[in-house]
Design a protein around this motif. Sequence first.
Motif, PDB file in Angstrom:
ATOM      1  N   ALA A  73      58.829  18.412  75.553  1.00  0.00           N
ATOM      2  CA  ALA A  73      59.670  18.357  74.357  1.00  0.00           C
ATOM      3  C   ALA A  73      60.860  17.434  74.566  1.00  0.00           C
ATOM      4  N   GLN A  74      61.487  17.508  75.721  1.00  0.00           N
ATOM      5  CA  GLN A  74      62.643  16.656  75.993  1.00  0.00           C
ATOM      6  C   GLN A  74      62.250  15.186  75.987  1.00  0.00           C
ATOM      7  N   SER A  75      61.152  14.849  76.651  1.00  0.00           N
ATOM      8  CA  SER A  75      60.727  13.452  76.727  1.00  0.00           C
ATOM      9  C   SER A  75      60.333  12.923  75.352  1.00  0.00           C
ATOM     10  N   GLY A  76      59.640  13.757  74.575  1.00  0.00           N
ATOM     11  CA  GLY A  76      59.257  13.322  73.233  1.00  0.00           C
ATOM     12  C   GLY A  76      60.454  13.115  72.337  1.00  0.00           C
ATOM     13  N   TYR A  77      61.437  14.003  72.428  1.00  0.00           N
ATOM     14  CA  TYR A  77      62.628  13.845  71.588  1.00  0.00           C
ATOM     15  C   TYR A  77      63.406  12.586  71.967  1.00  0.00           C
ATOM     16  N   LEU A  78      63.605  12.344  73.259  1.00  0.00           N
ATOM     17  CA  LEU A  78      64.370  11.167  73.672  1.00  0.00           C
ATOM     18  C   LEU A  78      63.685   9.877  73.236  1.00  0.00           C
ATOM     19  N   ALA A  79      62.355   9.848  73.272  1.00  0.00           N
ATOM     20  CA  ALA A  79      61.639   8.657  72.816  1.00  0.00           C
ATOM     21  C   ALA A  79      61.825   8.460  71.312  1.00  0.00           C
ATOM     22  N   ALA A  80      61.698   9.538  70.538  1.00  0.00           N
ATOM     23  CA  ALA A  80      61.871   9.434  69.084  1.00  0.00           C
ATOM     24  C   ALA A  80      63.304   9.082  68.723  1.00  0.00           C
ATOM     25  N   ALA A  81      64.265   9.675  69.407  1.00  0.00           N
ATOM     26  CA  ALA A  81      65.671   9.369  69.130  1.00  0.00           C
ATOM     27  C   ALA A  81      65.987   7.911  69.438  1.00  0.00           C
ATOM     28  N   GLY A  82      65.408   7.386  70.516  1.00  0.00           N
ATOM     29  CA  GLY A  82      65.623   5.980  70.836  1.00  0.00           C
ATOM     30  C   GLY A  82      65.126   5.057  69.741  1.00  0.00           C
ATOM     31  N   VAL A  83      63.974   5.380  69.169  1.00  0.00           N
ATOM     32  CA  VAL A  83      63.438   4.578  68.067  1.00  0.00           C
ATOM     33  C   VAL A  83      64.381   4.607  66.869  1.00  0.00           C
ATOM     34  N   LEU A  84      64.853   5.775  66.508  1.00  0.00           N
ATOM     35  CA  LEU A  84      65.710   5.906  65.327  1.00  0.00           C
ATOM     36  C   LEU A  84      67.060   5.223  65.534  1.00  0.00           C
ATOM     37  N   LEU A  85      67.608   5.306  66.728  1.00  0.00           N
ATOM     38  CA  LEU A  85      68.906   4.676  66.980  1.00  0.00           C
ATOM     39  C   LEU A  85      68.796   3.156  66.952  1.00  0.00           C
ATOM     40  N   VAL A  86      67.730   2.606  67.504  1.00  0.00           N
ATOM     41  CA  VAL A  86      67.565   1.149  67.488  1.00  0.00           C
ATOM     42  C   VAL A  86      67.392   0.644  66.064  1.00  0.00           C
ATOM     43  N   LEU A  87      66.636   1.363  65.250  1.00  0.00           N
ATOM     44  CA  LEU A  87      66.367   0.933  63.879  1.00  0.00           C
ATOM     45  C   LEU A  87      67.481   1.321  62.909  1.00  0.00           C
ATOM     46  N   GLY A  88      68.570   1.922  63.426  1.00  0.00           N
ATOM     47  CA  GLY A  88      69.707   2.243  62.567  1.00  0.00           C
ATOM     48  C   GLY A  88      69.476   3.429  61.647  1.00  0.00           C
ATOM     49  N   ARG A  89      68.688   4.397  62.065  1.00  0.00           N
ATOM     50  CA  ARG A  89      68.377   5.575  61.234  1.00  0.00           C
ATOM     51  C   ARG A  89      69.083   6.813  61.780  1.00  0.00           C
ATOM     52  N   GLU A  90      70.389   6.700  61.985  1.00  0.00           N
ATOM     53  CA  GLU A  90      71.139   7.814  62.572  1.00  0.00           C
ATOM     54  C   GLU A  90      71.137   9.045  61.668  1.00  0.00           C
ATOM     55  N   ARG A  91      71.200   8.863  60.368  1.00  0.00           N
ATOM     56  CA  ARG A  91      71.250  10.012  59.465  1.00  0.00           C
ATOM     57  C   ARG A  91      69.933  10.783  59.477  1.00  0.00           C
ATOM     58  N   LEU A  92      68.820  10.091  59.641  1.00  0.00           N
ATOM     59  CA  LEU A  92      67.537  10.789  59.775  1.00  0.00           C
ATOM     60  C   LEU A  92      67.510  11.633  61.040  1.00  0.00           C
ATOM     61  N   LEU A  93      68.050  11.095  62.120  1.00  0.00           N
ATOM     62  CA  LEU A  93      68.097  11.862  63.367  1.00  0.00           C
ATOM     63  C   LEU A  93      68.994  13.078  63.221  1.00  0.00           C
ATOM     64  N   LEU A  94      70.110  12.927  62.532  1.00  0.00           N
ATOM     65  CA  LEU A  94      70.984  14.075  62.301  1.00  0.00           C
ATOM     66  C   LEU A  94      70.266  15.139  61.476  1.00  0.00           C
ATOM     67  N   ALA A  95      69.501  14.724  60.473  1.00  0.00           N
ATOM     68  CA  ALA A  95      68.749  15.691  59.666  1.00  0.00           C
ATOM     69  C   ALA A  95      67.703  16.406  60.521  1.00  0.00           C
ATOM     70  N   ALA A  96      67.077  15.682  61.445  1.00  0.00           N
ATOM     71  CA  ALA A  96      66.078  16.314  62.304  1.00  0.00           C
ATOM     72  C   ALA A  96      66.702  17.351  63.229  1.00  0.00           C
ATOM     73  N   LEU A  97      67.964  17.173  63.589  1.00  0.00           N
ATOM     74  CA  LEU A  97      68.633  18.120  64.486  1.00  0.00           C
ATOM     75  C   LEU A  97      69.213  19.330  63.754  1.00  0.00           C
ATOM     76  N   THR A  98      69.052  19.399  62.450  1.00  0.00           N
ATOM     77  CA  THR A  98      69.632  20.504  61.674  1.00  0.00           C
ATOM     78  C   THR A  98      69.173  21.876  62.166  1.00  0.00           C
ATOM     79  N   PRO A  99      67.881  22.115  62.476  1.00  0.00           N
ATOM     80  CA  PRO A  99      67.490  23.455  62.976  1.00  0.00           C
ATOM     81  C   PRO A  99      68.211  23.846  64.256  1.00  0.00           C
TER      82      PRO A  99
END
Length: 469
Positions: A219-245
Amino acid sequence: MSGPMALEPGGAEQDTLALRLADDRTLALRAPDRQTLALVRPGHGARRDAVDELAAELAHRVAPAVHPYEVAALLESEGLTGEVIRERYGHRDLFSLATALYERIPRTFPDPPRPADPWRPDHVRCALRGALFALPGLAYALAGRLLTQDGAVRALVVAGLLSWAWNQALGHRAYLRLATGRWEAGRTLLKGAPVGALAATAAGVSVAGSGAAALAVTAQSGYLAAAGVLLVLGRERLLLAALTPVIAGAAALPWWEPGTVLRAGLPLLSLLGAAAAAGWALRGALATAPVPDAARPYPLRSLPYGLFGLAAGTLVLLAGRDHPWAVIVLTLSMGPAEWLLYRYRGLSVAALRATGTPAGFRLRSAAVLAGCLLVYLVPLVPAALLVDAEPLTLLLLAAALWTSLLLQAFGVAWPPAALCLAAAAGAGSVALAGLPPGPATALPLCCGAAALCLTVCVLRLLGRPAAHA
């Protein structure tokens, strides 16, 4: 008597007639009339007052002129005719009046308007990125109780370090490709992110002691990979929404016990949300048209960034052995650190415009660096005291990391990687082998030496005008 010397009675009268009949273009001895005197001696009486009024009216437009011809063009654009110039201002033509105005009005050259700061930071985005670096730690507050074995911590550390190193190198390569086009960056992330997640998972699972630890590593490795993609592409708000739970579950912990299912399920739900958001962002990037015949960056260009990620992760983990909250403080400071990177570049460009010599710019550059470091480090002192951490260690580590990021922002990658790797190796060896002077002393010494060397590199490499041109 005849000849030249003969004086006839009519000679004087004939000579006077000859003078009266002389052409006006000769030096005839006659008194000038009033109009001719006004043209020869302009600027007297009412006409002089008219020239003064015209000079006062056009002063702000004539003052920057560098030649009377510019003033003549201005007067012509104002619609002044030759007749008006002669009758109202007493000058024979346009260029005579333009020369008089040019000589009468002092030269002033106003400074050009200051251009907009090309490095003006996005305050909200920097603050959001700083929070996104720290918020995933709430997942450990939720699921940490389910991981009681020491092997789980070791597996998470190994996988986390490998993910840090891989994602740093992948992020740098993706940013290089992003300069070409979004399709190229998306393609790089689509290939690289799963490989990094699989490699980190394999490394962590190899030292995990249970299935729960292996699941946490995955889970940790998968999240860090997905977060890296979103941060590079400038999708910080999507990542924040994913962390809501995870945010909601951790916020409720002081008043409510969620139970085993929610402690494990909420982080997994955030993982699925981050993975889905990364897939959606990649789909949008790959929907754009590729750039034909785009050049591919040499892969080894990203190697020092990966090594720096490994060194930085090691130093942060060593700092968090005795003071885990210090890691939270340092992670939250990454937002202001990124903001200050932009401010350094903007202030350096302003210093470049304000100085005329290399020595003067070097002094201003040193002042800019000192100011940015103070703004970044001073707030960390009360934060360290608040969480009962050692302020000196935290400040030296933060200074080493920020100066490394600053050099990397200018494309200087190997000095930060080498110096931080040396610091991590030195402090890590003392901590693992129990060598003197001990971990509590070795870490600040190594970080301080690295920060000092990195500061010298910044002053030497970025204190030149060419680095900011």
